[in-house]
Structures are given as C-alpha cells and as structure tokens.
Design an enzyme around this catalytic site. Sequence first.
Site, PDB file in Angstrom:
ATOM      1  N   LYS A   1       5.842  -4.389 -32.874  1.00  0.00           N
ATOM      2  CA  LYS A   1       5.410  -3.849 -31.585  1.00  0.00           C
ATOM      3  C   LYS A   1       4.597  -2.557 -31.703  1.00  0.00           C
ATOM      4  O   LYS A   1       3.626  -2.375 -30.965  1.00  0.00           O
ATOM      5  CB  LYS A   1       6.614  -3.641 -30.663  1.00  0.00           C
ATOM      6  CG  LYS A   1       7.171  -4.932 -30.087  1.00  0.00           C
ATOM      7  CD  LYS A   1       8.272  -4.653 -29.079  1.00  0.00           C
ATOM      8  CE  LYS A   1       8.786  -5.953 -28.472  1.00  0.00           C
ATOM      9  NZ  LYS A   1       9.857  -5.688 -27.467  1.00  0.00           N
TER      10      LYS A   1
ATOM     11  N   SER B   1      -8.445  -5.348  -8.972  1.00  0.00           N
ATOM     12  CA  SER B   1      -8.897  -5.756 -10.304  1.00  0.00           C
ATOM     13  C   SER B   1      -8.124  -5.044 -11.401  1.00  0.00           C
ATOM     14  O   SER B   1      -7.674  -5.671 -12.380  1.00  0.00           O
ATOM     15  CB  SER B   1     -10.404  -5.501 -10.462  1.00  0.00           C
ATOM     16  OG  SER B   1     -10.744  -4.168 -10.167  1.00  0.00           O
TER      17      SER B   1
ATOM     18  N   ASN C   1     -17.696   5.519   1.890  1.00  0.00           N
ATOM     19  CA  ASN C   1     -17.194   5.330   0.535  1.00  0.00           C
ATOM     20  C   ASN C   1     -18.369   5.018  -0.387  1.00  0.00           C
ATOM     21  O   ASN C   1     -19.523   4.968   0.047  1.00  0.00           O
ATOM     22  CB  ASN C   1     -16.113   4.242   0.495  1.00  0.00           C
ATOM     23  CG  ASN C   1     -16.626   2.892   0.970  1.00  0.00           C
ATOM     24  OD1 ASN C   1     -17.642   2.389   0.488  1.00  0.00           O
ATOM     25  ND2 ASN C   1     -15.921   2.283   1.923  1.00  0.00           N
TER      26      ASN C   1
ATOM     27  N   HIS D   1     -11.576   3.795   3.665  1.00  0.00           N
ATOM     28  CA  HIS D   1     -11.006   3.516   2.347  1.00  0.00           C
ATOM     29  C   HIS D   1      -9.498   3.398   2.483  1.00  0.00           C
ATOM     30  O   HIS D   1      -8.893   4.061   3.332  1.00  0.00           O
ATOM     31  CB  HIS D   1     -11.360   4.631   1.355  1.00  0.00           C
ATOM     32  CG  HIS D   1     -11.063   4.291  -0.068  1.00  0.00           C
ATOM     33  ND1 HIS D   1      -9.831   4.507  -0.637  1.00  0.00           N
ATOM     34  CD2 HIS D   1     -11.840   3.724  -1.035  1.00  0.00           C
ATOM     35  CE1 HIS D   1      -9.861   4.103  -1.897  1.00  0.00           C
ATOM     36  NE2 HIS D   1     -11.054   3.630  -2.168  1.00  0.00           N
TER      37      HIS D   1
ATOM     38  N   ASP E   1     -19.564   2.433  -1.649  1.00  0.00           N
ATOM     39  CA  ASP E   1     -20.379   1.256  -1.351  1.00  0.00           C
ATOM     40  C   ASP E   1     -21.463   1.538  -0.323  1.00  0.00           C
ATOM     41  O   ASP E   1     -22.425   0.759  -0.208  1.00  0.00           O
ATOM     42  CB  ASP E   1     -19.486   0.116  -0.848  1.00  0.00           C
ATOM     43  CG  ASP E   1     -18.457  -0.306  -1.888  1.00  0.00           C
ATOM     44  OD1 ASP E   1     -18.859  -0.523  -3.038  1.00  0.00           O
ATOM     45  OD2 ASP E   1     -17.264  -0.398  -1.543  1.00  0.00           O
TER      46      ASP E   1
ATOM     47  N   ARG F   1     -17.444   9.774  -5.106  1.00  0.00           N
ATOM     48  CA  ARG F   1     -18.427   8.921  -5.788  1.00  0.00           C
ATOM     49  C   ARG F   1     -19.677   8.746  -4.916  1.00  0.00           C
ATOM     50  O   ARG F   1     -20.799   8.749  -5.423  1.00  0.00           O
ATOM     51  CB  ARG F   1     -17.804   7.559  -6.118  1.00  0.00           C
ATOM     52  CG  ARG F   1     -16.623   7.644  -7.079  1.00  0.00           C
ATOM     53  CD  ARG F   1     -15.924   6.303  -7.212  1.00  0.00           C
ATOM     54  NE  ARG F   1     -15.418   5.836  -5.923  1.00  0.00           N
ATOM     55  CZ  ARG F   1     -14.897   4.627  -5.713  1.00  0.00           C
ATOM     56  NH1 ARG F   1     -14.797   3.757  -6.711  1.00  0.00           N
ATOM     57  NH2 ARG F   1     -14.452   4.288  -4.508  1.00  0.00           N
TER      58      ARG F   1
ATOM     59  N   LEU G   1     -12.984  -8.732  -0.233  1.00  0.00           N
ATOM     60  CA  LEU G   1     -12.313  -7.489   0.161  1.00  0.00           C
ATOM     61  C   LEU G   1     -12.284  -6.452  -0.950  1.00  0.00           C
ATOM     62  O   LEU G   1     -11.777  -5.348  -0.763  1.00  0.00           O
ATOM     63  CB  LEU G   1     -10.879  -7.780   0.618  1.00  0.00           C
ATOM     64  CG  LEU G   1     -10.727  -8.577   1.904  1.00  0.00           C
ATOM     65  CD1 LEU G   1      -9.262  -8.717   2.276  1.00  0.00           C
ATOM     66  CD2 LEU G   1     -11.503  -7.937   3.054  1.00  0.00           C
ATOM     67  N   HIS G   2     -12.827  -6.791  -2.114  1.00  0.00           N
ATOM     68  CA  HIS G   2     -12.762  -5.845  -3.227  1.00  0.00           C
ATOM     69  C   HIS G   2     -14.158  -5.500  -3.745  1.00  0.00           C
ATOM     70  O   HIS G   2     -14.668  -4.422  -3.468  1.00  0.00           O
ATOM     71  CB  HIS G   2     -11.890  -6.424  -4.335  1.00  0.00           C
ATOM     72  CG  HIS G   2     -11.586  -5.470  -5.455  1.00  0.00           C
ATOM     73  ND1 HIS G   2     -11.706  -4.098  -5.348  1.00  0.00           N
ATOM     74  CD2 HIS G   2     -11.149  -5.692  -6.721  1.00  0.00           C
ATOM     75  CE1 HIS G   2     -11.369  -3.516  -6.474  1.00  0.00           C
ATOM     76  NE2 HIS G   2     -11.036  -4.467  -7.339  1.00  0.00           N
TER      77      HIS G   2
ATOM     78  N   ARG H   1       0.825  -1.213   0.000  1.00  0.00           N
ATOM     79  CA  ARG H   1       0.000   0.000   0.000  1.00  0.00           C
ATOM     80  C   ARG H   1       0.853   1.254   0.000  1.00  0.00           C
ATOM     81  O   ARG H   1       1.810   1.375   0.754  1.00  0.00           O
ATOM     82  CB  ARG H   1      -0.939   0.014   1.206  1.00  0.00           C
ATOM     83  CG  ARG H   1      -2.083  -0.943   1.038  1.00  0.00           C
ATOM     84  CD  ARG H   1      -3.059  -0.894   2.194  1.00  0.00           C
ATOM     85  NE  ARG H   1      -4.165  -1.795   1.891  1.00  0.00           N
ATOM     86  CZ  ARG H   1      -5.278  -1.426   1.262  1.00  0.00           C
ATOM     87  NH1 ARG H   1      -5.418  -0.176   0.870  1.00  0.00           N
ATOM     88  NH2 ARG H   1      -6.225  -2.304   1.028  1.00  0.00           N
TER      89      ARG H   1
END
Length: 468
Positions: A188, A269, A405, A345, A407, A354, A298-299, A70
């Site tokens: 490439k 993700s 947050n 968060h 959610d 958000r 956890l995500h 983190r």
Amino acid sequence: MIGRSSLLAKSVARNISTNGFRRLASTKSLKETLQEVIPAKQEQLKKLKAEHSQAVVGEVKVENILGGMRGLKAMLWEASVLDPNEGIRFHGMTIPDCQKVLPSAPGGKEMTAESMLWLLLTGKVPTPEQSRQLSAELAEKGELPPFVTQLIDSLPKTLHPMTQLGMGVAALNHDSEFQAAYERGIKKPEYWTYTLEDCLNLIAKLPALAARIYRNVYHPERSLESIDKNLDLVGNYSNMLGFGDNKHLTEYLRLYIALHGDHEGGNASAHTAHLVGSTLSDPYISYSAALFALAGPLHGLANQEVLRWQMAMQKEIGDNITHENIKDYLWKTLKSGQVVPGYGHGVLRNPDPRFVALQEFCKTRPELQASPIIQLVQQTAEIAPDVLKEHGKVCVPIRKTPYPNVDATSGCVLYHYGLTEFKYYTVIFGVSRALGALTQLVWARALGLPLERPKSYSMDALQKLIKN
C-alpha cells in the site's frame, strides 16, 4: 493609494513566505519534492485521527439529504478550499497570489498548467527551472499510442467530443502502471508512486487526445502538428489545435486551464474522480468517469449557454448597446421563465475570482476591449446583479448570489479568438480539470484514504428517523 498598494504587496509576500510558498532555487523533480512533503501530511492525518476523530464539524439536515448533499463537510481534499466570500484558494493562495508567483512560459506572462500542477500536488511554488523541467517531461510523455489514435479516428464525427474524450481516456487504461503493479502485487505505501506515473502520463497525453478530437470533428482536412519538446503543455495544445500562431489565444488558454484546474473536491467531476478512485480503479478509469460527469448540462456546459445567450442578445439589440437595452433583455429572459446563464454559484456569495481574473486579462488586450461580444459581457456584468436581486431569482433556486461566475466570460473570449465550436468548450475544461482531480488521486493513495461509502435513506426511512 500607492502606500496602501505597497503594504498589500508586502503582506502577500510575507504570507507566501511564512506559509512555505517562498520560491527557492532547486533542481528537485516533482516526484522528489512530493516525497519530501508526503510524510508530514501522513503524520498530520494520523494526528487528526488519533486526537479529533470524534469532533463534530457540522450537522446533517433533511435539506442536505434532499438537496444534493450541498454544504456537507464530508470529504478530504488537499489542493484547494472554496470560501463562499473569498473564492478559491490553492493551498492557501488566492488567484492573484498565484498570478504573482507561479512561473510563466518562456515569452509569456500567464502562469502555466505545469506550475499550477506542481502547486496543487506539492503545496509548493516551483522555480521556473522546475516548471520547465516538468514541461519537458510531459512533452516527452505526450504522444498517443497507436491503438488510441485508431480508436479516436474510427469514431463518427457526429459523436459528442466529450464522449470521445472520455472513451480515449478510458482506453489509455491499457497502459496503466498502477493497474499492472497492483495485479503483480505491491504494498500500500507504494500505491501513490504508480498512481503518480499514471496521472502524469494522462495529463501529458490529454492535449494530443483533445486536439485530435477537435481536428476529426471540425477540421478533418487539417494535419496535426507534432508535439514540440520545447513548448509547455498549453503551448503544444494550442499548436495542435491549429492556433499556434495566435499568441493571444495561447496565453488565454494558459490562464483558463490554470484557473479551471481545481475548484475544491465537491463539484461533480472532481467528486466522481475521487469516488471511482476510492475503489482503487486506476487514474484513467477514474478520470474518464469524471469527464462524463463534466459533460452534464448542469456542470461543464455552462459557458456554451452563456455564449449562446449573449449572442442572441447581441442579435436582438444590434449595435445600439446601452444599459437600458441590456436591462430590458435581462428582464425579457427572466419573464419568459428562462434563467440568466453565467450568474450565481452553488457556493460563492460574491463575484467569482476566476471571472475577475479573466476580465482583467481582457482589459490588458486592446483587441478584446474592441470586441463587441466582450463589451457586451462586461456591460451585462455591471447590470445583471441588480436585475437579478430585484427579480429574486438566479440561475437555479439553490444559487443564492446574483454575481457573475467564471462561465459568464470564459467561452466568449474563446469565441473572439476564433475557437468558435461551442460543443468543444467542455473538452478544454476537461483538459484543465485533470490538474486537480488527478493530483488528489495521488494524495488519496499516499494518505491511504478508504473506499467512499455514505449512508442512504428512503423517504419512509427518513421520516421514521425524524420521528424517532
């Protein structure tokens, strides 16, 4: 007050203009626009390497290694930057900035997924015509191939929707243009063009795939609507889910999917998509891996936990919703050893912008203002921060802020509008997160980013390193 608002509006407009976000009448396609901006970014990267490759931008502490890396500044991600105090910015633009300038769907007010996709990929604000042109292109690409529909239809309805989504996305790799081009041999500098085609094809097909999973698992008696070439991506998604007549839910989904589209590159993700993509796996394989990361508790499952917790609170306190009753329930939750979901968060130190945007949406809808569950969410957000500050504990120890947050409210609005199947909520998140994760795969190929390979240590080796 009016004068201050006017000055703020002029300041935002001036910043948008001077930073290259001024909307100009244009008929250029997304690919043409991208072709114009890539050379400047390539030159910027070249200059960074040549002039600043040895510059120190941070330090690594043992707590970073032991704490999930983190806070480490160790990843390039062009689309968005998450500031601990201000929240997310998409190419420098705040959420309110985006809401002011990104085009909406015909008859709607909320920014579309297509306009956010355009911004994330190019750093430019599309014209309404460009946004609708992209909508038409995605609708044209949106049908699932028969082998994928057969695969999804063969799966047991008891299989988790996110597992089905990941399997469906991975199966689409069968038609990967990047994989086919790589196998026959390409240079490439051409990688990004085939990656772009795969990414647009995948984004286009996600609504049909996600809607088919919803139908199979929850409403097998329903027939699936066909893709309407006149609708935007989310308009079609809502229609295929069976909520096409619910204009309020469709507008909410537009806002939800745009807001959840990108949140910097370090989340599980997005980082997974980047990591797998760095091996030159095609976008289908890379994003299927990202979806399985998103499926973790956890995500991507947090809004389900919030809704369950708020409904349990509602059941216990009944119709007598007072600040004191909510406060008592918060303390009951904390004293039982549980966490308060939807608060705190890993990066943000202030209320999530958000969350603020979704709450503003709720305030403009009388039906949401009258909803008991939405009222409970709003009142909980007023009370919970002080309780959590007093308790000294948030969702998990690493989350040092007591503020709500995204959610804290996102799942509750879906539930109010009739999309009540909790397990499916992460699938909607998965449809959204593709906007950011896939656009950055295009940029990774355009910039020639290398295979990701950090250094790991055992605890013994780490202790030896510390001593030396």
